[in-house]
Scaffold this active site. Sequence first.
Site, PDB file in Angstrom:
ATOM      1  N   LYS A 263       0.866  -1.194   0.000  1.00 26.65           N
ATOM      2  CA  LYS A 263       0.000   0.000   0.000  1.00 26.65           C
ATOM      3  C   LYS A 263       0.893   1.231   0.000  1.00 26.65           C
ATOM      4  O   LYS A 263       1.652   1.456   0.939  1.00 26.65           O
ATOM      5  CB  LYS A 263      -0.910   0.000   1.227  1.00 26.65           C
ATOM      6  CG  LYS A 263      -1.662   1.325   1.443  1.00 26.65           C
ATOM      7  CD  LYS A 263      -2.585   1.283   2.670  1.00 26.65           C
ATOM      8  CE  LYS A 263      -3.168   2.663   2.976  1.00 26.65           C
ATOM      9  NZ  LYS A 263      -4.028   2.670   4.184  1.00 26.65           N
ATOM     10  N   LYS A 275      -9.881  13.128   7.842  1.00 30.85           N
ATOM     11  CA  LYS A 275      -9.417  12.754   9.177  1.00 30.85           C
ATOM     12  C   LYS A 275      -9.382  13.994  10.064  1.00 30.85           C
ATOM     13  O   LYS A 275      -9.234  15.112   9.567  1.00 30.85           O
ATOM     14  CB  LYS A 275      -8.000  12.180   9.084  1.00 30.85           C
ATOM     15  CG  LYS A 275      -7.930  10.778   8.511  1.00 30.85           C
ATOM     16  CD  LYS A 275      -6.504  10.259   8.538  1.00 30.85           C
ATOM     17  CE  LYS A 275      -6.406   8.863   7.935  1.00 30.85           C
ATOM     18  NZ  LYS A 275      -7.062   7.816   8.734  1.00 30.85           N
ATOM     19  N   ASP A 286       1.692   6.441   5.561  1.00 35.29           N
ATOM     20  CA  ASP A 286       0.711   5.493   5.042  1.00 35.29           C
ATOM     21  C   ASP A 286       1.208   4.746   3.797  1.00 35.29           C
ATOM     22  O   ASP A 286       0.474   3.986   3.185  1.00 35.29           O
ATOM     23  CB  ASP A 286      -0.617   6.217   4.766  1.00 35.29           C
ATOM     24  CG  ASP A 286      -1.818   5.308   4.920  1.00 35.29           C
ATOM     25  OD1 ASP A 286      -1.696   4.272   5.601  1.00 35.29           O
ATOM     26  OD2 ASP A 286      -2.872   5.622   4.344  1.00 35.29           O
ATOM     27  N   GLU A 347      -9.365   3.712   2.172  1.00 36.65           N
ATOM     28  CA  GLU A 347      -8.866   3.764   0.801  1.00 36.65           C
ATOM     29  C   GLU A 347      -7.823   2.688   0.511  1.00 36.65           C
ATOM     30  O   GLU A 347      -7.640   2.295  -0.633  1.00 36.65           O
ATOM     31  CB  GLU A 347      -8.270   5.149   0.513  1.00 36.65           C
ATOM     32  CG  GLU A 347      -6.807   5.360   0.950  1.00 36.65           C
ATOM     33  CD  GLU A 347      -6.587   5.258   2.448  1.00 36.65           C
ATOM     34  OE1 GLU A 347      -7.576   5.404   3.204  1.00 36.65           O
ATOM     35  OE2 GLU A 347      -5.448   5.019   2.871  1.00 36.65           O
ATOM     36  N   ARG A 349      -7.641  -0.529   1.159  1.00 37.85           N
ATOM     37  CA  ARG A 349      -8.178  -1.765   0.582  1.00 37.85           C
ATOM     38  C   ARG A 349      -8.602  -1.563  -0.862  1.00 37.85           C
ATOM     39  O   ARG A 349      -8.613  -2.505  -1.651  1.00 37.85           O
ATOM     40  CB  ARG A 349      -9.322  -2.280   1.466  1.00 37.85           C
ATOM     41  CG  ARG A 349     -10.469  -1.324   1.586  1.00 37.85           C
ATOM     42  CD  ARG A 349     -11.378  -1.642   2.778  1.00 37.85           C
ATOM     43  NE  ARG A 349     -10.819  -1.149   4.052  1.00 37.85           N
ATOM     44  CZ  ARG A 349     -11.375  -1.352   5.239  1.00 37.85           C
ATOM     45  NH1 ARG A 349     -12.487  -2.050   5.341  1.00 37.85           N
ATOM     46  NH2 ARG A 349     -10.819  -0.874   6.341  1.00 37.85           N
TER      47      ARG A 349
HETATM   48  N1  BES Z   1      -4.170   4.570   6.861  1.00 37.94           N
HETATM   49  C1  BES Z   1      -5.323   4.353   7.637  1.00 37.94           C
HETATM   50  C2  BES Z   1      -5.069   3.378   8.785  1.00 37.94           C
HETATM   51  C3  BES Z   1      -4.347   3.961   9.933  1.00 37.94           C
HETATM   52  C4  BES Z   1      -4.972   4.867  10.751  1.00 37.94           C
HETATM   53  C5  BES Z   1      -3.091   3.543  10.211  1.00 37.94           C
HETATM   54  C6  BES Z   1      -4.311   5.378  11.829  1.00 37.94           C
HETATM   55  C7  BES Z   1      -2.425   4.039  11.282  1.00 37.94           C
HETATM   56  C8  BES Z   1      -3.030   4.958  12.084  1.00 37.94           C
HETATM   57  C9  BES Z   1      -6.438   3.786   6.787  1.00 37.94           C
HETATM   58  O1  BES Z   1      -6.471   4.242   5.491  1.00 37.94           O
HETATM   59  C10 BES Z   1      -7.704   4.195   7.433  1.00 37.94           C
HETATM   60  O2  BES Z   1      -7.951   5.354   7.495  1.00 37.94           O
HETATM   61  N2  BES Z   1      -8.452   3.222   7.930  1.00 37.94           N
HETATM   62  C11 BES Z   1      -9.659   3.484   8.613  1.00 37.94           C
HETATM   63  C12 BES Z   1     -10.669   2.474   8.152  1.00 37.94           C
HETATM   64  C13 BES Z   1     -12.069   2.784   8.590  1.00 37.94           C
HETATM   65  C14 BES Z   1     -12.571   4.019   7.906  1.00 37.94           C
HETATM   66  C15 BES Z   1     -12.917   1.586   8.256  1.00 37.94           C
HETATM   67  C16 BES Z   1      -9.406   3.357  10.112  1.00 37.94           C
HETATM   68  O3  BES Z   1      -8.649   2.467  10.518  1.00 37.94           O
HETATM   69  O4  BES Z   1      -9.943   4.161  10.842  1.00 37.94           O
HETATM   70 MN    MN Z   2      -7.492   6.067   5.327  1.00 43.50          MN
HETATM   71 ZN    ZN Z   3      -4.668   4.817   4.713  1.00 43.90          ZN
END
Ligand code: BES
Ligand code: MN
Ligand code: ZN
Length: 490
Positions: A263, A275, A286, A347, A349
């Site tokens: 990714k 966010k 990321d 995003e 996935r």
């Molecule tokens: N890159 C993030 C995951 C992440 C968040 C990694 C904080 C490290 C710290 C990913 O793209 C994301 O935002 N995932 C969301 C998924 C949710 C919207 C289902 C998450 O984990 O909140």
């Molecule tokens: Mn995200």
């Molecule tokens: Zn992400």
Amino acid sequence: MKFTLDTTPVTDRETACLVIGAFDDAPLQGSAASIDRAAGGALQELIKSGDVNTDWKETTLLHGIGGVKAKRILVIGCGEPDKFTSVRFDAVCASAGAFLRDHTTTSAHVCLHEMEVSGTTEHWRLRQAAVALEKANYRYTATKKPKQDDRQPLTEASFNASEELQAALTEASGMARGYLRAMELGNLPPNICNPAYLAETAQQIANDYKNVTLEVLDEEQMTELGMWALLAVGRGSQQGSKLIVLSYRGADEKSRPTVLVGKGITFDSGGLSLKPGPNMEQMKFDMGGAASVIGAFEACADMQLPINVICIVAAAENMPGGNSYRPGDVLTSMSGKTIEVLNTDAEGRLVLCDALTYGQRFNPAALIDVATLTGAAVIALGHHASIVMSKHDDLADELISAGESAVDRGWRLPLWDDYQVQLKSAFADMKNVGGMPAGSITAGCFLSRFTEDQRWAHIDCAGSTWVWGGDKGSTGRPAGLLTQFLIDRV
Ligand code: BES
Ligand code: MN
Ligand code: ZN
């Protein structure tokens, strides 16, 4: 850093610094014992008096020890002998590395691999020690020059071991190269390290090794392939998305490759599902999955392993904008499956599903994706391990044991079909979020729908790939786990 092997009797070794380990309440071993004998028991005396602290990871620098040619002796505490695991050994090496990095000495003669650790070989201890020195030596300087002081990084390390252990140093150099590549890519700011920069880095690697080739697909080519899930994520950004495909040929054409997919979200603002502001800058990490697959790939090329490896990076920037994809959109992935977007922040996935579909054209022996996919991964395992998921027990076991051996650990979570219902959508084959419970697993379940007949595993490195908060930055993980996994394929 230059690594050499040198079996000169340790007391005769002319060096800026000898590095030895010492346990609590136990006789000195190997080189440490020889030094102590030559010094008339001075070392043991200093330990007894408490002037040398043998607590785990403690460092004491000694000058003017008699009977040895070394200018200094650095003693690293190893703690209680029966608690001395591979993980503790690794931390001892890291402690030595940090000390030497911040000291004026630029070379050292290291004997730490002599310390007994049950279940390990001297080859392994030597390799881990060398990797730890390289990692500790790393400094981020791309956009901040170090202030001029008299501390100097280590440029040379010799190890008290015979030529038979040369292979351990070859492995160490490769593995360290992978880690450092991943760390640097992770640490670079998102205005520098964007999808095009990742592609340029891949080009450099392709230039550096004769049996590495590169193909970079731009948005037009991805449109042709119908990668609408990946393309949707990058639409709000001014930076073009890229699919970066590195190929390493170390074995016969007929040998099925290991395909690593990373990714590479070079910045994850969340998109329209923006966010919160605090800590958003950390979303430059990321692309940690991409960084680690590129690192492991480079390590493999550096070691010229006799295997075939493909490294695919799904590179995009997730931004809000007039052309952004929206919650409510239904995307058709390259596989033909449709996805209802409920949150543009899920995003990773979306870019991965298309990259995983693309990866199948290489007929992989194993298909492994690596991603900072979910915040829930941090809730589950904290920062100590990456999550490993696979429906193939043998593949999961191989990855977890590779992680143990590299001291870059992974731990398994299930991918049971019971969780799949959370992805049900009224308007598409699936939605891109699975709700609060088991957030990491439902993300894995999403990917599983695109890898059905594959020997596939998913690694969520959201907790392990950088040090959260503060300014410590990228760890390069899980480049070590992946490099070890590739070494073990040979
Ligand atoms: N890159 C993030 C995951 C992440 C968040 C990694 C904080 C490290 C710290 C990913 O793209 C994301 O935002 N995932 C969301 C998924 C949710 C919207 C289902 C998450 O984990 O909140
Ligand atoms: Mn995200
Ligand atoms: Zn992400």
